[in-house]
Design an enzyme around this catalytic site. Structure first.
Site, PDB file in Angstrom:
ATOM      1  N   HIS A   1      -4.465   6.447  -5.175  1.00 35.25           N
ATOM      2  CA  HIS A   1      -4.281   5.284  -6.056  1.00 35.25           C
ATOM      3  C   HIS A   1      -5.015   5.519  -7.377  1.00 35.25           C
ATOM      4  O   HIS A   1      -6.157   5.945  -7.371  1.00 35.25           O
ATOM      5  CB  HIS A   1      -4.859   4.019  -5.409  1.00 35.25           C
ATOM      6  CG  HIS A   1      -4.014   3.499  -4.293  1.00 35.25           C
ATOM      7  ND1 HIS A   1      -4.166   2.240  -3.776  1.00 35.25           N
ATOM      8  CD2 HIS A   1      -3.004   4.065  -3.594  1.00 35.25           C
ATOM      9  CE1 HIS A   1      -3.282   2.053  -2.813  1.00 35.25           C
ATOM     10  NE2 HIS A   1      -2.576   3.141  -2.674  1.00 35.25           N
TER      11      HIS A   1
ATOM     12  N   TYR B   1      -7.108  -7.465  -5.490  1.00 26.99           N
ATOM     13  CA  TYR B   1      -8.311  -8.266  -5.262  1.00 26.99           C
ATOM     14  C   TYR B   1      -8.045  -9.627  -5.899  1.00 26.99           C
ATOM     15  O   TYR B   1      -7.932  -9.722  -7.123  1.00 26.99           O
ATOM     16  CB  TYR B   1      -9.520  -7.622  -5.937  1.00 26.99           C
ATOM     17  CG  TYR B   1     -10.029  -6.363  -5.255  1.00 26.99           C
ATOM     18  CD1 TYR B   1      -9.417  -5.129  -5.455  1.00 26.99           C
ATOM     19  CD2 TYR B   1     -11.142  -6.410  -4.410  1.00 26.99           C
ATOM     20  CE1 TYR B   1      -9.889  -3.979  -4.833  1.00 26.99           C
ATOM     21  CE2 TYR B   1     -11.625  -5.263  -3.788  1.00 26.99           C
ATOM     22  CZ  TYR B   1     -10.996  -4.056  -3.998  1.00 26.99           C
ATOM     23  OH  TYR B   1     -11.468  -2.918  -3.389  1.00 26.99           O
TER      24      TYR B   1
ATOM     25  N   PRO C   1     -18.375  -5.348   1.723  1.00 29.15           N
ATOM     26  CA  PRO C   1     -17.242  -4.420   1.603  1.00 29.15           C
ATOM     27  C   PRO C   1     -16.437  -4.517   0.307  1.00 29.15           C
ATOM     28  O   PRO C   1     -15.541  -3.706   0.090  1.00 29.15           O
ATOM     29  CB  PRO C   1     -16.356  -4.791   2.805  1.00 29.15           C
ATOM     30  CG  PRO C   1     -16.708  -6.190   3.123  1.00 29.15           C
ATOM     31  CD  PRO C   1     -18.136  -6.361   2.754  1.00 29.15           C
TER      32      PRO C   1
ATOM     33  N   LYS D   1     -17.495   0.705  -0.593  1.00 34.89           N
ATOM     34  CA  LYS D   1     -18.480   1.766  -0.815  1.00 34.89           C
ATOM     35  C   LYS D   1     -19.191   2.293   0.434  1.00 34.89           C
ATOM     36  O   LYS D   1     -19.872   3.322   0.361  1.00 34.89           O
ATOM     37  CB  LYS D   1     -19.563   1.254  -1.791  1.00 34.89           C
ATOM     38  CG  LYS D   1     -19.045   1.065  -3.204  1.00 34.89           C
ATOM     39  CD  LYS D   1     -18.838   2.411  -3.874  1.00 34.89           C
ATOM     40  CE  LYS D   1     -18.078   2.327  -5.156  1.00 34.89           C
ATOM     41  NZ  LYS D   1     -16.870   3.126  -5.181  1.00 34.89           N
TER      42      LYS D   1
ATOM     43  N   TYR E   1     -15.886   2.375  -9.239  1.00 33.70           N
ATOM     44  CA  TYR E   1     -14.930   2.310  -8.132  1.00 33.70           C
ATOM     45  C   TYR E   1     -14.509   3.704  -7.666  1.00 33.70           C
ATOM     46  O   TYR E   1     -14.429   3.967  -6.470  1.00 33.70           O
ATOM     47  CB  TYR E   1     -13.707   1.472  -8.532  1.00 33.70           C
ATOM     48  CG  TYR E   1     -12.942   0.945  -7.337  1.00 33.70           C
ATOM     49  CD1 TYR E   1     -13.154  -0.350  -6.865  1.00 33.70           C
ATOM     50  CD2 TYR E   1     -12.010   1.748  -6.670  1.00 33.70           C
ATOM     51  CE1 TYR E   1     -12.464  -0.826  -5.768  1.00 33.70           C
ATOM     52  CE2 TYR E   1     -11.319   1.275  -5.565  1.00 33.70           C
ATOM     53  CZ  TYR E   1     -11.543  -0.008  -5.121  1.00 33.70           C
ATOM     54  OH  TYR E   1     -10.857  -0.481  -4.018  1.00 33.70           O
TER      55      TYR E   1
HETATM   56  C1  PHB Z   1      -9.862  -1.707   3.327  1.00 34.63           C
HETATM   57  O1  PHB Z   1      -8.707  -1.254   3.160  1.00 34.63           O
HETATM   58  O2  PHB Z   1     -10.344  -1.847   4.467  1.00 34.63           O
HETATM   59  C2  PHB Z   1     -10.658  -2.115   2.147  1.00 34.63           C
HETATM   60  C3  PHB Z   1     -10.189  -1.798   0.879  1.00 34.63           C
HETATM   61  C4  PHB Z   1     -10.927  -2.175  -0.216  1.00 34.63           C
HETATM   62  C5  PHB Z   1     -12.105  -2.869  -0.058  1.00 34.63           C
HETATM   63  C6  PHB Z   1     -12.576  -3.173   1.201  1.00 34.63           C
HETATM   64  C7  PHB Z   1     -11.854  -2.787   2.314  1.00 34.63           C
HETATM   65  O3  PHB Z   1     -12.796  -3.252  -1.143  1.00 34.63           O
END
Ligand code: PHB
Length: 377
Positions: free
Chosen positions: A57, A186, A279, A283, A371
């Protein structure tokens, strides 16, 4: 990962694992690899499946006030990206590589305890099939997670704890549904944060902000989908979330936690044993891999050149990066979640910050470079 990196340097390591191979290969955990982590897996020969199945990505969307705003990593972070590939898939690949190379992994080790690490001859004691075993070693790496035995084995008073507990959790599902977006979304919403992620072109991973002690029994699948539609879909837009059978669900608590130092004698803590992030910034696994990369280099310098300097500076080296990752994860969490004690002023400030992050190149760059992964020392 540590035993894999050490074996490439000809250093023998035994992995003592409490759970069964099946359990650690199936349990759904994190899913986003920073650029350098994906590169490291490929460079060290455990990246073949990652290259085939990992989803690269080059951006994410921040969705707020009914609109998407893309953060373009490729453009803002020098062509870098992240790879969506489940932590349990990384675990499967590493186990296969270790076993194929004749590496030792003890599964289902019971009553594990660590001793003697304040001197020169540490011992790990455990039971397999009810039989007691003693493993004599030069060093112990405490890679046993937040609830593991290593950190609590360090004498009281030797560690300083820094901690923040968030007044919410994430309710996560894994669903057999093609992800409705090619990139992660997000979403900031009045009723709480939501995240669309994925594990493959057929499997979605979705999260909803919930209470930290949320009772899953109160969340039948229909209620979860209704809430996900509500928080992820914006009125009037044609975009629709795709639904499918729910394969797994669970609640994750949210915590920021660091212990200092990450070492006591010949016991070195790495990953969640030493630090936890919420989460939101994806990270956790990446930071654990940063730790073991530093530890494998320090151990290599010790065994090959008799140098102690990298072992002595291990904790400081890791903590410098760990604290920057803590800051980023706390910031992403604060930016996107609904806090019950927020005043209307705080909500306006949060929206202004989202607007700033998505309209200022300087601000978007700080998100992007964190990120995709901060540089390693
Ligand atoms: C996930 O796919 O589990 C995931 C992706 C992004 C995040 C947290 C968890 O910020």
């Amino acid at each position: 990962m540590l035993s894999h990196l050490l074996s490439l340097e000809g250093i023998e390591a035994v992995v003592v694992e409490r759970h069964s191979r099946r359990r650690i290969e199936e349990r759904i955990r994190a899913g986003v690899l920073e650029q350098w982590v994906a590169d490291l897996l490929v460079e060290t020969g455990v990246g073949d499946r990652l290259k085939r199945e990992g989803l690269v990505h080059h951006g994410i969307a921040l969705r707020f006030q009914g609109k998407d705003h893309r953060i373009d990593f490729a453009e803002l972070a020098g062509g870098k990206g992240v790879t969506v590939y489940g932590q349990h898939e990384v675990v499967k690949d590493l186990i296969a590589a270790r076993l194929a190379a004749g590496g030792a992994i003890v599964f289902e080790a019971g009553n594990v305890s660590v001793h003697g690490f304040d001197g020169d001859a540490p011992v790990i004691r455990y039971h397999v099939d009810g039989e007691p075993r003693d493993l004599h070693c030069d060093f112990v790496a405490g890679c046993d997670g937040f609830h593991g035995v290593c950190r609590p084995s360090i004498p009281q008073g030797a560690l300083t704890v820094y901690e923040r507990v968030y007044p919410f959790g994430w309710l996560g599902i894994l669903a057999e549904a093609p992800p409705a977006s090619d990139e992660l979304i997000y979403a900031h919403h009045e009723d709480g944060f939501a995240l669309l992620s994925m594990r493959s072109p057929q499997i979605s991973r979705l999260y909803l902000q919930c209470r930290p002690d949320e009772d899953l029994n109160l969340w039948p699948d229909e209620r979860i989908w209704r809430e996900l539609h509500h928080r992820l879909e914006t009125t009037g837009a044609p975009w629709r979330l795709t639904e499918g059978p729910v394969l797994q669900k669970g609640v994750t608590a949210m915590r920021s936690f660091v212990v200092e130092p990450m070492q006591y004698g010949r016991l070195f803590l790495a990953g969640d044993a030493a630090h936890i992030v919420p989460p939101t910034g994806a990270k956790g696994m990446n930071t654990a891999i940063a730790d073991v990369r530093a530890l494998s280099r320090a151990l290599t310098a010790f065994f090959k050149e008799g140098r102690r300097d990298l072992l002595d500076s291990y904790s400081d080296t890791c903590l410098r990066r760990v604290w920057k990752v803590q800051r980023f994860s706390w910031w992403m969490t604060s930016l996107l979640h609904r806090f019950d004690d927020h005043t209307p002023f705080d909500r306006r400030r949060q929206l202004a910050e989202l607007d700033y992050v998505t309209s200022s190149r300087a601000a978007a760059t700080t998100l992007a470079e964190n990120y995709v992964g901060l540089p390693m020392e």
